[in-house]
Design a protein around this motif. Structure first.
Motif, PDB file in Angstrom:
ATOM      1  N   VAL A  25      42.650  50.666  35.238  1.00 27.56           N
ATOM      2  CA  VAL A  25      41.789  50.355  34.130  1.00 27.56           C
ATOM      3  C   VAL A  25      41.102  49.719  33.695  1.00 27.56           C
ATOM      4  O   VAL A  25      40.308  48.882  32.203  1.00 27.56           O
ATOM      5  CB  VAL A  25      42.834  48.715  33.878  1.00 27.56           C
ATOM      6  CG1 VAL A  25      44.279  49.268  34.002  1.00 27.56           C
ATOM      7  CG2 VAL A  25      42.300  47.347  34.931  1.00 27.56           C
ATOM      8  N   TRP A  26      39.555  49.889  34.745  1.00 31.64           N
ATOM      9  CA  TRP A  26      38.108  49.682  34.446  1.00 31.64           C
ATOM     10  C   TRP A  26      37.505  50.578  33.924  1.00 31.64           C
ATOM     11  O   TRP A  26      36.388  50.781  33.412  1.00 31.64           O
ATOM     12  CB  TRP A  26      38.137  49.006  35.596  1.00 31.64           C
ATOM     13  CG  TRP A  26      38.163  46.901  35.931  1.00 31.64           C
ATOM     14  CD1 TRP A  26      39.899  47.507  37.053  1.00 31.64           C
ATOM     15  CD2 TRP A  26      38.869  45.981  35.015  1.00 31.64           C
ATOM     16  NE1 TRP A  26      40.641  46.531  36.860  1.00 31.64           N
ATOM     17  CE2 TRP A  26      39.622  45.076  35.400  1.00 31.64           C
ATOM     18  CE3 TRP A  26      38.107  45.857  34.077  1.00 31.64           C
ATOM     19  CZ2 TRP A  26      39.919  44.354  34.917  1.00 31.64           C
ATOM     20  CZ3 TRP A  26      37.752  44.929  33.333  1.00 31.64           C
ATOM     21  CH2 TRP A  26      39.593  43.876  34.251  1.00 31.64           C
ATOM     22  N   CYS A  27      37.368  51.942  35.013  1.00 33.70           N
ATOM     23  CA  CYS A  27      36.753  53.367  35.109  1.00 33.70           C
ATOM     24  C   CYS A  27      37.490  53.900  34.039  1.00 33.70           C
ATOM     25  O   CYS A  27      36.784  55.156  34.028  1.00 33.70           O
ATOM     26  CB  CYS A  27      36.234  52.998  36.413  1.00 33.70           C
ATOM     27  SG  CYS A  27      37.075  54.064  37.610  1.00 33.70           S
ATOM     28  N   ARG A  28      39.112  54.155  33.965  1.00 33.02           N
ATOM     29  CA  ARG A  28      39.722  55.281  33.774  1.00 33.02           C
ATOM     30  C   ARG A  28      40.241  56.565  34.389  1.00 33.02           C
ATOM     31  O   ARG A  28      39.648  57.577  34.228  1.00 33.02           O
ATOM     32  CB  ARG A  28      38.882  55.658  32.511  1.00 33.02           C
ATOM     33  CG  ARG A  28      39.443  54.488  30.806  1.00 33.02           C
ATOM     34  CD  ARG A  28      40.625  54.477  29.922  1.00 33.02           C
ATOM     35  NE  ARG A  28      40.362  53.412  29.521  1.00 33.02           N
ATOM     36  CZ  ARG A  28      41.335  53.578  28.258  1.00 33.02           C
ATOM     37  NH1 ARG A  28      41.058  54.716  27.639  1.00 33.02           N
ATOM     38  NH2 ARG A  28      40.752  52.805  26.850  1.00 33.02           N
ATOM     39  N   ARG A  29      39.333  56.265  35.637  1.00 33.68           N
ATOM     40  CA  ARG A  29      39.489  57.483  36.475  1.00 33.68           C
ATOM     41  C   ARG A  29      41.479  57.292  36.901  1.00 33.68           C
ATOM     42  O   ARG A  29      41.501  56.352  36.667  1.00 33.68           O
ATOM     43  CB  ARG A  29      38.474  57.520  37.868  1.00 33.68           C
ATOM     44  CG  ARG A  29      37.143  57.156  37.877  1.00 33.68           C
ATOM     45  CD  ARG A  29      36.293  57.058  39.309  1.00 33.68           C
ATOM     46  NE  ARG A  29      37.300  56.298  40.169  1.00 33.68           N
ATOM     47  CZ  ARG A  29      36.931  56.449  41.700  1.00 33.68           C
ATOM     48  NH1 ARG A  29      35.788  57.300  41.996  1.00 33.68           N
ATOM     49  NH2 ARG A  29      36.835  55.222  42.422  1.00 33.68           N
ATOM     50  N   PRO A  30      41.745  58.653  36.688  1.00 29.57           N
ATOM     51  CA  PRO A  30      42.729  59.076  37.215  1.00 29.57           C
ATOM     52  C   PRO A  30      42.751  58.571  37.947  1.00 29.57           C
ATOM     53  O   PRO A  30      42.722  59.011  39.278  1.00 29.57           O
ATOM     54  CB  PRO A  30      43.301  60.887  36.842  1.00 29.57           C
ATOM     55  CG  PRO A  30      42.169  60.955  36.247  1.00 29.57           C
ATOM     56  CD  PRO A  30      40.422  59.990  36.467  1.00 29.57           C
ATOM     57  N   LEU A  31      44.876  57.887  38.904  1.00 22.92           N
ATOM     58  CA  LEU A  31      44.917  57.898  39.606  1.00 22.92           C
ATOM     59  C   LEU A  31      46.218  58.123  39.857  1.00 22.92           C
ATOM     60  O   LEU A  31      46.932  58.525  40.056  1.00 22.92           O
ATOM     61  CB  LEU A  31      45.673  56.211  39.955  1.00 22.92           C
ATOM     62  CG  LEU A  31      44.227  55.443  39.077  1.00 22.92           C
ATOM     63  CD1 LEU A  31      45.824  54.082  38.766  1.00 22.92           C
ATOM     64  CD2 LEU A  31      43.613  54.795  40.230  1.00 22.92           C
ATOM     65  N   GLU A  32      45.559  59.073  40.963  1.00 25.08           N
ATOM     66  CA  GLU A  32      46.043  60.569  41.879  1.00 25.08           C
ATOM     67  C   GLU A  32      47.113  60.377  43.219  1.00 25.08           C
ATOM     68  O   GLU A  32      45.307  59.787  43.835  1.00 25.08           O
ATOM     69  CB  GLU A  32      46.722  62.090  41.256  1.00 25.08           C
ATOM     70  CG  GLU A  32      46.380  61.903  39.549  1.00 25.08           C
ATOM     71  CD  GLU A  32      46.052  63.239  39.322  1.00 25.08           C
ATOM     72  OE1 GLU A  32      46.365  64.011  39.750  1.00 25.08           O
ATOM     73  OE2 GLU A  32      45.630  63.413  38.522  1.00 25.08           O
ATOM     74  N   VAL A  33      47.867  60.221  43.685  1.00 24.96           N
ATOM     75  CA  VAL A  33      48.609  60.464  45.242  1.00 24.96           C
ATOM     76  C   VAL A  33      47.458  61.235  45.434  1.00 24.96           C
ATOM     77  O   VAL A  33      46.780  62.481  45.442  1.00 24.96           O
ATOM     78  CB  VAL A  33      49.477  61.136  45.404  1.00 24.96           C
ATOM     79  CG1 VAL A  33      49.831  60.462  47.069  1.00 24.96           C
ATOM     80  CG2 VAL A  33      50.856  60.231  44.704  1.00 24.96           C
ATOM     81  N   GLY A  34      46.362  61.527  46.908  1.00 23.25           N
ATOM     82  CA  GLY A  34      45.957  61.596  47.499  1.00 23.25           C
ATOM     83  C   GLY A  34      44.203  62.294  46.743  1.00 23.25           C
ATOM     84  O   GLY A  34      43.245  62.473  47.427  1.00 23.25           O
TER      85      GLY A  34
END
Length: 125
Positions: A25-34
């Motif tokens: 929610v802060w930097c908008r990097r995608p959160l993906e497993v690994g």
């Protein structure tokens, strides 16, 4: 109404990612497993009276969660702007409102109430 059964970490994360999307929610990097590890971050830090409820948690990358520390959402939002990031203001404001409603329904959380109100005034433009 949701059951009062305590959710495990995986269940909490699934609810949060579905609600807010699979990005920090802060930097908008995608959160993906690994790739970029997703963490649950307390919007109102526990040290400042924030409850350990799913309404008080957001999905954040480990970097943002660690660097934010105990700063308020408004303070960290300003820091994210300074860094050139575009935090998800809608998700953050929505989470604050949801937490405010949950506290009104369940009661308690005296210390968190004014904190939430001040952050809504600051972020809800």
């Amino acid at each position: 109404m949701r059951s009062r059964r305590q959710l495990n970490r995986r269940e909490r994360m699934a609810i949060i990612l579905e609600r807010d999307g699979a990005e920090c929610v802060w930097c908008r990097r995608p959160l993906e497993v690994g790739l970029v590890a997703a963490t649950t971050e307390h919007l109102v830090p526990r040290i400042k009276g924030g409850p350990s409820w799913v309404e008080n948690e957001l999905a954040a990358c480990r970097r943002c969660n660690g660097e934010r520390g105990h700063r308020t959402p408004g303070e960290w939002f300003d820091e994210c702007d300074r860094r050139g990031w575009e935090p998800n203001r809608g998700a953050i404001v929505s989470a604050l409102r949801s937490l405010q409603a949950a506290i009104a329904e369940r009661g308690g959380q005296r210390r968190a109430r004014p904190y939430i109100a001040s952050q809504l005034r600051r972020l809800d433009l």
